[in-house]
Design an enzyme around this catalytic site. Structure first.
Site, mmCIF file in Angstrom:
data_model
loop_
_atom_site.group_PDB
_atom_site.id
_atom_site.type_symbol
_atom_site.label_atom_id
_atom_site.label_comp_id
_atom_site.label_asym_id
_atom_site.label_seq_id
_atom_site.Cartn_x
_atom_site.Cartn_y
_atom_site.Cartn_z
ATOM 1 N N HIS A 12 50.224 35.545 39.612
ATOM 2 C CA HIS A 12 49.775 34.332 40.304
ATOM 3 C C HIS A 12 49.997 33.118 39.413
ATOM 4 C CE1 HIS A 12 46.477 35.472 37.635
ATOM 5 N NE2 HIS A 12 46.158 34.175 37.609
ATOM 6 N N HIS B 165 51.979 34.269 36.140
ATOM 7 C CA HIS B 165 51.589 35.258 35.132
ATOM 8 C C HIS B 165 50.821 36.413 35.768
ATOM 9 C CE1 HIS B 165 48.310 32.314 35.475
ATOM 10 N NE2 HIS B 165 47.477 33.262 35.086
ATOM 11 N N ARG C 188 40.701 46.094 27.611
ATOM 12 C CA ARG C 188 41.078 44.725 27.273
ATOM 13 C C ARG C 188 40.130 43.789 27.997
ATOM 14 N NH1 ARG C 188 44.689 40.982 29.702
ATOM 15 N NH2 ARG C 188 45.280 39.426 28.163
HETATM 16 C C1 LIG Z 1 38.049 27.853 39.686
HETATM 17 C C2 LIG Z 1 38.687 28.888 40.171
HETATM 18 C C3 LIG Z 1 40.063 29.266 39.804
HETATM 19 C C4 LIG Z 1 40.192 30.631 40.418
HETATM 20 C C5 LIG Z 1 39.403 30.495 41.681
HETATM 21 C C6 LIG Z 1 38.137 29.861 41.156
HETATM 22 O O1 LIG Z 1 37.373 29.266 42.165
HETATM 23 C C7 LIG Z 1 37.286 30.925 40.437
HETATM 24 C C8 LIG Z 1 38.139 32.069 39.867
HETATM 25 C C9 LIG Z 1 39.544 31.693 39.475
HETATM 26 C C10 LIG Z 1 40.490 32.869 39.524
HETATM 27 C C11 LIG Z 1 40.443 33.773 38.283
HETATM 28 C C12 LIG Z 1 41.447 34.889 38.440
HETATM 29 C C13 LIG Z 1 42.801 34.426 38.970
HETATM 30 C C14 LIG Z 1 42.618 33.461 40.156
HETATM 31 C C15 LIG Z 1 43.959 33.125 40.810
HETATM 32 C C16 LIG Z 1 41.614 34.032 41.117
HETATM 33 O O2 LIG Z 1 41.829 34.738 42.049
HETATM 34 O O3 LIG Z 1 40.349 33.659 40.737
HETATM 35 C C17 LIG Z 1 41.853 32.260 39.672
HETATM 36 C C18 LIG Z 1 41.607 31.149 40.687
HETATM 37 C C19 LIG Z 1 42.689 30.087 40.710
HETATM 38 O O4 LIG Z 1 43.221 29.678 39.665
HETATM 39 O O5 LIG Z 1 43.009 29.649 41.804
HETATM 40 O O1 LIG Z 2 43.768 38.675 31.522
HETATM 41 C C1 LIG Z 2 44.653 37.870 31.373
HETATM 42 O O2 LIG Z 2 45.327 37.798 30.352
HETATM 43 C C2 LIG Z 2 45.002 36.922 32.499
HETATM 44 C C3 LIG Z 2 43.833 36.547 33.345
HETATM 45 C C4 LIG Z 2 44.185 35.501 34.348
HETATM 46 O O3 LIG Z 2 45.317 35.230 34.620
HETATM 47 C C5 LIG Z 2 43.102 34.775 35.013
HETATM 48 O O4 LIG Z 2 41.914 35.105 34.817
HETATM 49 O O5 LIG Z 2 43.441 33.831 35.749
HETATM 50 FE FE LIG Z 3 45.466 33.336 35.739
#
Ligand SMILES: C=C1C[C@]23C[C@@]1(O)CC[C@H]2[C@@]12CCC[C@@](C)(C(=O)O1)[C@H]2[C@@H]3C(=O)O
Ligand SMILES: O=C(O)CCC(=O)C(=O)O
Ligand SMILES: [Fe+2]
Length: 409
Positions: A257, A317, A327
């Protein structure tokens, strides 16, 4: 085991017990994981060496500009966050995730909630499930949130909250400095930076989210005497003192993503697993980010690509799992205030044309949802276009020229 259709409806409420798994079930087996080679991104990897920026270096801004244009990511050193604090944060996160599922489930994210324990937000858009646990938190609401996990507010709760608050204070100060460094890297002069800050209050109004990731298969639920198993892949008998993913080649820790906000500061344990996508030539590939003690990874997000009119690129990534070692990673996301419209900065657009229309973060998330539904989640197999493509302005039409926002031209 949940069926994929159930997971689709509300993936945050159904958990497959990764700890008891002897093989990767179909619900967790992803296609296409090995389509592109994985190359080492460590020092000495030539052009695949992940860029390193030392904040203490007088030429740091130039290094940030180069890395942000070419990679959308870099390893950050000289940032001032003490290494021993990072170690305490990691130990605290490991302790929290090691709690029984029933404790963690009290904080489970419900449906579209932005915060809570469970799978990350994007899990909603895929029929396959990631081999990890996550927890999204608002750093300004840590204590009430974590009381869900530790209702008695005992020693572990106080210790974890304390260390996370100390970390948050350091990270917020760092994020503010980094934002300024990005603006210098864009070539803005001192008065222009002051002007941007006065007009848009970019730094002051930045919103923050912490997302914790645990890439693990825990066998702690099994009595110690049974923690001996035969690996179905290598058929060797091994004592499972450490968690093991039965077949890391079919499982995926975090689906590929781009982050949606401005930028993320990522703390990762000393176990590599983060892959950055790089286009060829010579070939499209995944670059494995080395685990450098004390370094943080900076990832640029989609709204920063919009803010910088496409000059700084968001990075595609993913995170992979491995057979032997757990991890942990922590992503600290910075983005605009929810009601701020983000468009290309006029100081960057100059006499040119804005490449993107202005929109708020929540509006962008809606566009991304649509893009994902059309196959735009995968860079390689874009059918309907990625979310960024969907908000870009065609240079041949006037669309969006007068779409001015709070943070825009
Ligand atoms: C602030 C944010 C970015 C995020 C969506 C969120 O509201 C909370 C979680 C964030 C995260 C973390 C993992 C990857 C990601 C794509 C997801 O699904 O939740 C990111 C979101 C983002 O960057 O859009
Ligand atoms: O675990 C990682 O190295 C990546 C995590 C990540 O991409 C995220 O939390 O948005
Ligand atoms: Fe990420």
């Amino acid at each position: 085991m949940p069926t994929p259709s159930k997971l689709n409806k509300d993936p945050h409420n159904h958990y497959f017990d990764l700890g008891a798994a002897r093989q990767v079930p179909e619900t967790h087996a992803w296609e296409g994981l090995h389509e592109h080679p994985v190359v080492d991104g460590g020092v000495g990897a030539g052009e695949d060496a992940v860029p390193v920026v030392d904040m203490q270096d007088p030429h740091a801004a130039e290094a940030v500009a180069r890395a942000s244009e070419q990679w959308g990511a870099f390893l950050l050193q000289g940032h001032g966050v003490p290494r021993e604090l990072l170690a305490r944060v990691e130990a605290g996160i490991a302790g929290m995730f090691a709690l029984p599922k029933t404790d963690k489930m009290r904080a489970a994210r419900q449906g579209g909630d932005p915060y809570g324990y469970g799978l990350p937000h994007i899990a909603l858009y895929f029929s396959k499930t990631m081999w990890s646990e996550g927890y999204s938190l608002s750093p300004t609401n840590l204590r009430p949130e974590l009381r869900k996990i530790w209702p008695d507010a005992g020693h572990d709760y106080s210790q974890f909250c304390g260390v996370m608050e100390e970390f948050h204070k350091e990270m917020r100060a760092l994020a503010d400095k980094l934002m300024e460094l990005f603006l210098v890297a864009l070539g803005l002069t001192g008065p222009q930076i002051a002007g941007v800050e006065a007009e848009h209050k970019l730094t002051e109004t930045m919103s923050e989210t912490i997302h914790l990731n645990w890439y693990v298969v825990q066998m702690a639920t099994l009595p110690a005497a049974t923690r001996v198993s035969t690996c179905l892949t290598c058929t060797l008998l091994h004592a499972c003192r450490y968690p093991k993913c039965p077949d890391p080649k079919r499982a995926l820790g975090m689906k590929a993503h781009t982050d949606s906000g401005f930028f993320a500061l990522l703390m990762q344990s000393q176990v590599p697993g983060l892959h950055l996508f790089r286009h060829g030539p010579p070939a499209d590939r995944w670059v494995e980010v080395p685990a450098v003690p004390g370094a943080l990874v900076v990832n640029i997000g989609d709204l920063f690509q919009i803010l910088t009119n496409g000059r700084f690129r968001s990075v595609y990534h993913r995170a992979v799992v491995n057979r032997d070692r757990e991890r942990i990673s922590l992503a600290y996301f910075l983005g605009p205030a929810a009601n701020a419209k983000v468009g290309p900065l006029k100081e960057v657009v100059g006499g040119g044309r804005p490449a993107y229309r202005a929109l708020t973060w929540p509006e962008y998330i809606i566009v991304r949802k649509e893009a994902f539904a059309n196959g735009g989640a995968d860079l390689e197999f874009t059918k309907g276009g990625t979310a960024l493509e969907m908000v870009s302005i065609n240079p041949d039409d006037d669309d969006g020229m007068d779409d001015q926002g709070d943070i825009s031209s």
